[in-house]
Motif scaffolding. Structure first.
Motif, PDB file in Angstrom:
ATOM      1  N   ALA A   1       7.856   7.061 -63.179  1.00  0.00           N
ATOM      2  CA  ALA A   1       7.991   5.662 -63.595  1.00  0.00           C
ATOM      3  C   ALA A   1       7.306   4.733 -62.597  1.00  0.00           C
ATOM      4  O   ALA A   1       6.590   3.802 -62.980  1.00  0.00           O
ATOM      5  CB  ALA A   1       9.471   5.304 -63.738  1.00  0.00           C
ATOM      6  N   GLU A   2       7.515   4.996 -61.311  1.00  0.00           N
ATOM      7  CA  GLU A   2       6.886   4.164 -60.274  1.00  0.00           C
ATOM      8  C   GLU A   2       5.372   4.287 -60.320  1.00  0.00           C
ATOM      9  O   GLU A   2       4.647   3.291 -60.238  1.00  0.00           O
ATOM     10  CB  GLU A   2       7.411   4.594 -58.899  1.00  0.00           C
ATOM     11  CG  GLU A   2       6.856   3.788 -57.740  1.00  0.00           C
ATOM     12  CD  GLU A   2       7.437   4.224 -56.410  1.00  0.00           C
ATOM     13  OE1 GLU A   2       6.686   4.816 -55.612  1.00  0.00           O
ATOM     14  OE2 GLU A   2       8.632   3.988 -56.173  1.00  0.00           O
TER      15      GLU A   2
ATOM     16  N   SER B   1       3.467   5.267 -62.873  1.00  0.00           N
ATOM     17  CA  SER B   1       2.938   4.727 -64.123  1.00  0.00           C
ATOM     18  C   SER B   1       2.860   3.206 -64.082  1.00  0.00           C
ATOM     19  O   SER B   1       1.924   2.602 -64.637  1.00  0.00           O
ATOM     20  CB  SER B   1       3.801   5.177 -65.298  1.00  0.00           C
ATOM     21  OG  SER B   1       3.257   4.739 -66.522  1.00  0.00           O
ATOM     22  N   ASP B   2       3.818   2.575 -63.419  1.00  0.00           N
ATOM     23  CA  ASP B   2       3.769   1.117 -63.263  1.00  0.00           C
ATOM     24  C   ASP B   2       2.565   0.700 -62.434  1.00  0.00           C
ATOM     25  O   ASP B   2       1.912  -0.307 -62.714  1.00  0.00           O
ATOM     26  CB  ASP B   2       5.052   0.613 -62.584  1.00  0.00           C
ATOM     27  CG  ASP B   2       6.235   0.563 -63.544  1.00  0.00           C
ATOM     28  OD1 ASP B   2       6.009   0.627 -64.772  1.00  0.00           O
ATOM     29  OD2 ASP B   2       7.370   0.479 -63.068  1.00  0.00           O
ATOM     30  N   GLN B   3       2.243   1.481 -61.399  1.00  0.00           N
ATOM     31  CA  GLN B   3       1.111   1.170 -60.526  1.00  0.00           C
ATOM     32  C   GLN B   3      -0.227   1.438 -61.212  1.00  0.00           C
ATOM     33  O   GLN B   3      -1.170   0.669 -61.080  1.00  0.00           O
ATOM     34  CB  GLN B   3       1.190   2.026 -59.255  1.00  0.00           C
ATOM     35  CG  GLN B   3       2.210   1.598 -58.229  1.00  0.00           C
ATOM     36  CD  GLN B   3       2.154   2.511 -57.016  1.00  0.00           C
ATOM     37  OE1 GLN B   3       2.579   3.656 -57.053  1.00  0.00           O
ATOM     38  NE2 GLN B   3       1.602   2.004 -55.939  1.00  0.00           N
TER      39      GLN B   3
ATOM     40  N   PRO C   1      -1.307   2.387 -64.837  1.00  0.00           N
ATOM     41  CA  PRO C   1      -1.052   2.629 -66.262  1.00  0.00           C
ATOM     42  C   PRO C   1      -2.196   3.335 -66.988  1.00  0.00           C
ATOM     43  O   PRO C   1      -2.001   3.803 -68.111  1.00  0.00           O
ATOM     44  CB  PRO C   1      -0.829   1.217 -66.817  1.00  0.00           C
ATOM     45  CG  PRO C   1      -1.541   0.307 -65.861  1.00  0.00           C
ATOM     46  CD  PRO C   1      -1.403   0.944 -64.526  1.00  0.00           C
TER      47      PRO C   1
ATOM     48  N   ASN D   1       2.950   8.785 -52.751  1.00  0.00           N
ATOM     49  CA  ASN D   1       4.142   8.071 -53.214  1.00  0.00           C
ATOM     50  C   ASN D   1       5.393   8.917 -53.028  1.00  0.00           C
ATOM     51  O   ASN D   1       6.449   8.425 -52.605  1.00  0.00           O
ATOM     52  CB  ASN D   1       3.996   7.688 -54.686  1.00  0.00           C
ATOM     53  CG  ASN D   1       3.050   6.523 -54.902  1.00  0.00           C
ATOM     54  OD1 ASN D   1       2.511   5.964 -53.953  1.00  0.00           O
ATOM     55  ND2 ASN D   1       2.823   6.153 -56.148  1.00  0.00           N
TER      56      ASN D   1
END
Length: 307
Positions: A111-112, A114-116, A118, A288
């Motif tokens: 999730a983290e 994918s936010d960074q 996309p 990450n």
């Protein structure tokens, strides 16, 4: 560029020759000499003593050289980090995880990421440790997160974090009334175990063997969720990752038992094929995962489950 005069000065200092420095930097010798003079004028101090056959740094030059090296290193580091922030990362990321990690850690990491980024296509696979390790070795996955020990010379294995394994029993079980147990208390019990190939199963088998525990009977389940529910239902006792039972322990749906003199720890690891090309997406995702901020945020969601 703000680093150019310092880079020119450092190159001259290291090569001890204006002509060779000019060739190295693809500049003319007059341009190099001018940059050094400008730097000396700006700092108000002579930096280089030169003669037709010899060049040496002055005391001021020696001082500037050491600091300039640090400045250039930090400048390059800043450029790389800014590029990482501003460059569009595309492509695909095929990541796998063993069940405990795949259900409780991987979703947060994806999730983290994918936010960074996309624009990266993500495919995630979950299986037991043996299955996921095989998928990485056969190049069906770019990288994976697994629990327990992995020993393959063709894999790059990087520790991610420690995982506490705890003994859980049904609330109505005789062991639930004891504040602490020893290996003797575990003799002739019914155990709930994961399937062969699971990292948790390997850990349980090793502990049972090392402690010379006699297993009265065992029930085998193919997922951590099923193991947890079997314990809650009263079917037997189990060794599980603290990640999978924190909510049930808080809700008092089962009981965690401390084993005398033992704190059971295993390692979660990142694995990928050795000598494989590291794409930008893979590199950033791995960074990450290893970030202290990410691991700290996970710990906030997973306080110690047994006091």
């Amino acid at each position: 560029m703000i680093a150019d005069p310092l880079k020119i000065f450092v190159t001259v200092a290291e090569l001890k020759n204006f002509s060779r420095a000019a060739e190295e930097l693809f500049l003319s010798q007059p341009s190099v000499s001018l940059q050094i003079r400008n730097l000396e004028n700006e700092l108000g101090s002579k930096l280089i003593n030169r003669s037709p056959k010899h060049l040496e740094l002055t005391q001021s030059g020696e001082l500037l050289y050491g600091i300039a090296k640090q400045i250039l290193f930090l400048y390059d580091k800043a450029k790389q980090e800014i590029e990482q922030l501003t460059t569009t990362v595309t492509g695909s990321l095929k990541v796998g995880a063993s069940y405990t990690i795949g259900e409780y850690i991987l979703p947060f990491a994806l999730a983290e990421f994918s936010d960074q980024f996309p624009n990266v296509d993500i495919a995630a696979s979950i299986g037991n440790t043996v299955e996921i390790t095989h998928a990485v070795r056969s190049n069906h996955l770019d990288l994976a997160l697994v629990e327990g020990e992995v020993h393959h010379s063709d894999l790059d294995i990087q520790p991610l974090m420690d995982d506490e394994i705890i003994l859980v029993v049904p609330n109505q079980h005789a062991l639930a009334r004891l504040p602490i147990v020893t290996a003797d208390h575990l003799q002739d019990r019914v155990w709930i175990l994961r399937e062969t190939g699971s990292g948790t199963r390997d850990f349980s088998d090793k502990l049972i063997k090392d402690w010379k525990v006699n297993v009265k009977k065992s029930h085998i389940f193919g997922s951590s969720q099923a193991v947890k529910q079997a314990v809650i239902a009263g079917l037997g006792i189990a060794l599980v990752s603290g990640w999978i039972v924190r909510k049930e322990l808080k809700a008092k749906e089962l009981t965690a038992i401390r084993i005398k003199g033992k704190k059971l720890i295993r390692t979660f690891s990142i694995i990928r094929p050795k000598n494989s090309e590291m794409t930008k997406a893979m590199g950033i995702f791995t960074e990450n995962l290893l970030s202290p901020d990410f691991i700290s945020s996970l710990m906030d969601h997973n306080p110690s489950v047994i006091s």
